[in-house]
Design a protein around this motif. Sequence first.
Motif, PDB file in Angstrom:
ATOM      1  N   THR A 165       0.682  -1.328   0.029  1.00 20.25           N
ATOM      2  CA  THR A 165       0.099   0.062   0.041  1.00 20.25           C
ATOM      3  C   THR A 165       1.067   1.266  -0.136  1.00 20.25           C
ATOM      4  N   SER A 166       2.016   1.029   0.532  1.00 20.91           N
ATOM      5  CA  SER A 166       2.786   2.466   0.667  1.00 20.91           C
ATOM      6  C   SER A 166       3.304   2.780  -0.790  1.00 20.91           C
ATOM      7  N   HIS A 167       3.323   1.985  -1.647  1.00 20.60           N
ATOM      8  CA  HIS A 167       3.714   2.283  -2.889  1.00 20.60           C
ATOM      9  C   HIS A 167       2.530   2.912  -3.835  1.00 20.60           C
ATOM     10  N   THR A 168       1.431   2.941  -3.582  1.00 25.13           N
ATOM     11  CA  THR A 168       0.152   3.281  -4.351  1.00 25.13           C
ATOM     12  C   THR A 168       0.421   4.842  -4.345  1.00 25.13           C
ATOM     13  N   LEU A 169      -0.264   5.131  -5.593  1.00 23.02           N
ATOM     14  CA  LEU A 169      -0.538   6.589  -5.904  1.00 23.02           C
ATOM     15  C   LEU A 169      -1.230   7.389  -4.858  1.00 23.02           C
ATOM     16  N   ASP A 170      -2.182   6.762  -3.990  1.00 24.55           N
ATOM     17  CA  ASP A 170      -3.100   7.491  -3.282  1.00 24.55           C
ATOM     18  C   ASP A 170      -2.118   7.523  -1.870  1.00 24.55           C
ATOM     19  N   SER A 171      -1.561   6.401  -1.679  1.00 28.57           N
ATOM     20  CA  SER A 171      -0.656   6.742  -0.311  1.00 28.57           C
ATOM     21  C   SER A 171       0.589   7.645  -0.563  1.00 28.57           C
ATOM     22  N   GLN A 172       1.149   8.019  -1.573  1.00 26.30           N
ATOM     23  CA  GLN A 172       2.383   8.624  -1.882  1.00 26.30           C
ATOM     24  C   GLN A 172       1.623   9.995  -1.942  1.00 26.30           C
ATOM     25  N   SER A 173       0.642  10.294  -2.576  1.00 29.32           N
ATOM     26  CA  SER A 173      -0.045  11.817  -3.009  1.00 29.32           C
ATOM     27  C   SER A 173      -0.459  12.228  -1.288  1.00 29.32           C
ATOM     28  N   SER A 174      -0.825  11.416  -0.535  1.00 27.69           N
ATOM     29  CA  SER A 174      -1.311  11.851   0.817  1.00 27.69           C
ATOM     30  C   SER A 174      -0.252  12.478   1.625  1.00 27.69           C
ATOM     31  N   LEU A 175       1.055  12.065   1.334  1.00 27.79           N
ATOM     32  CA  LEU A 175       2.229  12.548   2.030  1.00 27.79           C
ATOM     33  C   LEU A 175       2.699  13.773   1.686  1.00 27.79           C
ATOM     34  N   THR A 176       2.187  14.307   0.552  1.00 30.65           N
ATOM     35  CA  THR A 176       2.892  15.823  -0.026  1.00 30.65           C
ATOM     36  C   THR A 176       2.061  16.960   0.803  1.00 30.65           C
ATOM     37  N   ASP A 177       2.641  18.024   0.735  1.00 31.96           N
ATOM     38  CA  ASP A 177       2.205  19.215   1.230  1.00 31.96           C
ATOM     39  C   ASP A 177       0.871  19.513   0.786  1.00 31.96           C
ATOM     40  N   ALA A 178       0.688  19.585  -0.461  1.00 32.92           N
ATOM     41  CA  ALA A 178      -0.613  19.935  -1.357  1.00 32.92           C
ATOM     42  C   ALA A 178      -1.615  19.091  -0.685  1.00 32.92           C
ATOM     43  N   ALA A 179      -1.636  17.843  -0.331  1.00 35.55           N
ATOM     44  CA  ALA A 179      -2.545  16.968   0.047  1.00 35.55           C
ATOM     45  C   ALA A 179      -3.311  17.535   1.333  1.00 35.55           C
ATOM     46  N   SER A 180      -2.809  18.306   2.017  1.00 34.83           N
ATOM     47  CA  SER A 180      -3.658  18.694   3.335  1.00 34.83           C
ATOM     48  C   SER A 180      -4.332  19.721   2.749  1.00 34.83           C
ATOM     49  N   LEU A 181      -4.246  20.671   1.773  1.00 34.49           N
ATOM     50  CA  LEU A 181      -5.235  21.631   1.302  1.00 34.49           C
ATOM     51  C   LEU A 181      -6.330  20.880   0.427  1.00 34.49           C
ATOM     52  N   VAL A 182      -5.950  19.742   0.014  1.00 34.47           N
ATOM     53  CA  VAL A 182      -7.117  18.937  -0.740  1.00 34.47           C
ATOM     54  C   VAL A 182      -7.985  18.320   0.390  1.00 34.47           C
ATOM     55  N   GLU A 183      -7.523  18.067   1.646  1.00 34.87           N
ATOM     56  CA  GLU A 183      -8.187  17.495   2.626  1.00 34.87           C
ATOM     57  C   GLU A 183      -9.312  18.846   3.218  1.00 34.87           C
ATOM     58  N   ASP A 184      -8.502  20.008   3.173  1.00 34.35           N
ATOM     59  CA  ASP A 184      -9.307  21.051   3.656  1.00 34.35           C
ATOM     60  C   ASP A 184     -10.386  21.236   2.708  1.00 34.35           C
ATOM     61  N   ILE A 185     -10.123  21.126   1.593  1.00 35.07           N
ATOM     62  CA  ILE A 185     -11.307  21.326   0.754  1.00 35.07           C
ATOM     63  C   ILE A 185     -12.427  20.282   0.620  1.00 35.07           C
ATOM     64  N   LYS A 186     -12.206  19.076   1.139  1.00 39.86           N
ATOM     65  CA  LYS A 186     -12.990  18.027   1.173  1.00 39.86           C
ATOM     66  C   LYS A 186     -13.888  18.060   2.673  1.00 39.86           C
ATOM     67  N   SER A 187     -13.382  18.494   3.511  1.00 38.36           N
ATOM     68  CA  SER A 187     -13.938  18.651   4.751  1.00 38.36           C
ATOM     69  C   SER A 187     -15.153  20.006   4.566  1.00 38.36           C
ATOM     70  N   ASP A 188     -14.530  20.876   3.803  1.00 39.29           N
ATOM     71  CA  ASP A 188     -15.305  22.344   3.602  1.00 39.29           C
ATOM     72  C   ASP A 188     -16.707  21.562   2.564  1.00 39.29           C
ATOM     73  N   LEU A 189     -16.439  20.808   1.841  1.00 40.11           N
ATOM     74  CA  LEU A 189     -17.540  20.189   0.718  1.00 40.11           C
ATOM     75  C   LEU A 189     -18.307  19.352   1.819  1.00 40.11           C
ATOM     76  N   LEU A 190     -17.825  18.508   2.628  1.00 41.01           N
ATOM     77  CA  LEU A 190     -18.870  17.783   3.592  1.00 41.01           C
ATOM     78  C   LEU A 190     -19.653  18.829   4.372  1.00 41.01           C
ATOM     79  N   THR A 191     -19.249  19.865   5.019  1.00 39.06           N
ATOM     80  CA  THR A 191     -19.889  20.810   5.486  1.00 39.06           C
ATOM     81  C   THR A 191     -21.059  21.248   4.613  1.00 39.06           C
ATOM     82  N   LEU A 192     -20.722  21.746   3.561  1.00 40.23           N
ATOM     83  CA  LEU A 192     -21.533  22.291   2.585  1.00 40.23           C
ATOM     84  C   LEU A 192     -22.890  21.302   2.285  1.00 40.23           C
ATOM     85  N   ASN A 193     -22.341  20.199   1.956  1.00 41.52           N
ATOM     86  CA  ASN A 193     -23.469  18.971   1.753  1.00 41.52           C
ATOM     87  C   ASN A 193     -24.379  18.770   2.916  1.00 41.52           C
TER      88      ASN A 193
END
Length: 168
Positions: A60-88
């Motif tokens: 699993t550590s070699h997957t694109l999803d796993s490696q993407s989650s370790l980048t700096d920009a991934a936290s911004l994507v997570e923030d957007i997801k939480s905003d979307l959840l709140t709006l929904n």
Amino acid sequence: MIRQLVLNQQLRVLVCGASNLSVDNILLRLSQPCPSATSPIPPIPLTRLGHPARILSSLTSHTLDSQSSLTDAASLVEDIKSDLLTLNQELNNKDKKTRLRGSERKKKWDEVRELRKDMRKRLGGVEKEVLGGKMVVLGTTHGAGGKVLDREEEFDVVIIDEGGFIKL
């Protein structure tokens, strides 16, 4: 052969297989040190495409999803997801007293559309960043034909495991 292409010739390789298991077997061998080497061989930067649920858990550590989650920009994507959840949650509110109506509701839906658009754009950038630094990208033949590699990814060599011929 893949190790030689990457380490000796510095070529970027796309490796495809007919099934998730065949790709995982190749990934397993590439992610481990070469047993026949007399001196230490540096690890190969690699990424496995595909849904993590269909990939062996030990890889699993070699997957694109796993490696993407370790980048700096991934936290911004997570923030957007939480905003979307709140709006929904606001939009799906069934309480008649606090339910959004009319132009307020339309405004929220417009905001949801913009956030989704921004999230897709940023997620594409994260994936491109991760893939750009990898010398070997592995996936099924079906998965390699998806949108992830459609973003201007170029490879020097493509290897398809278990390729066959059809007699016409």
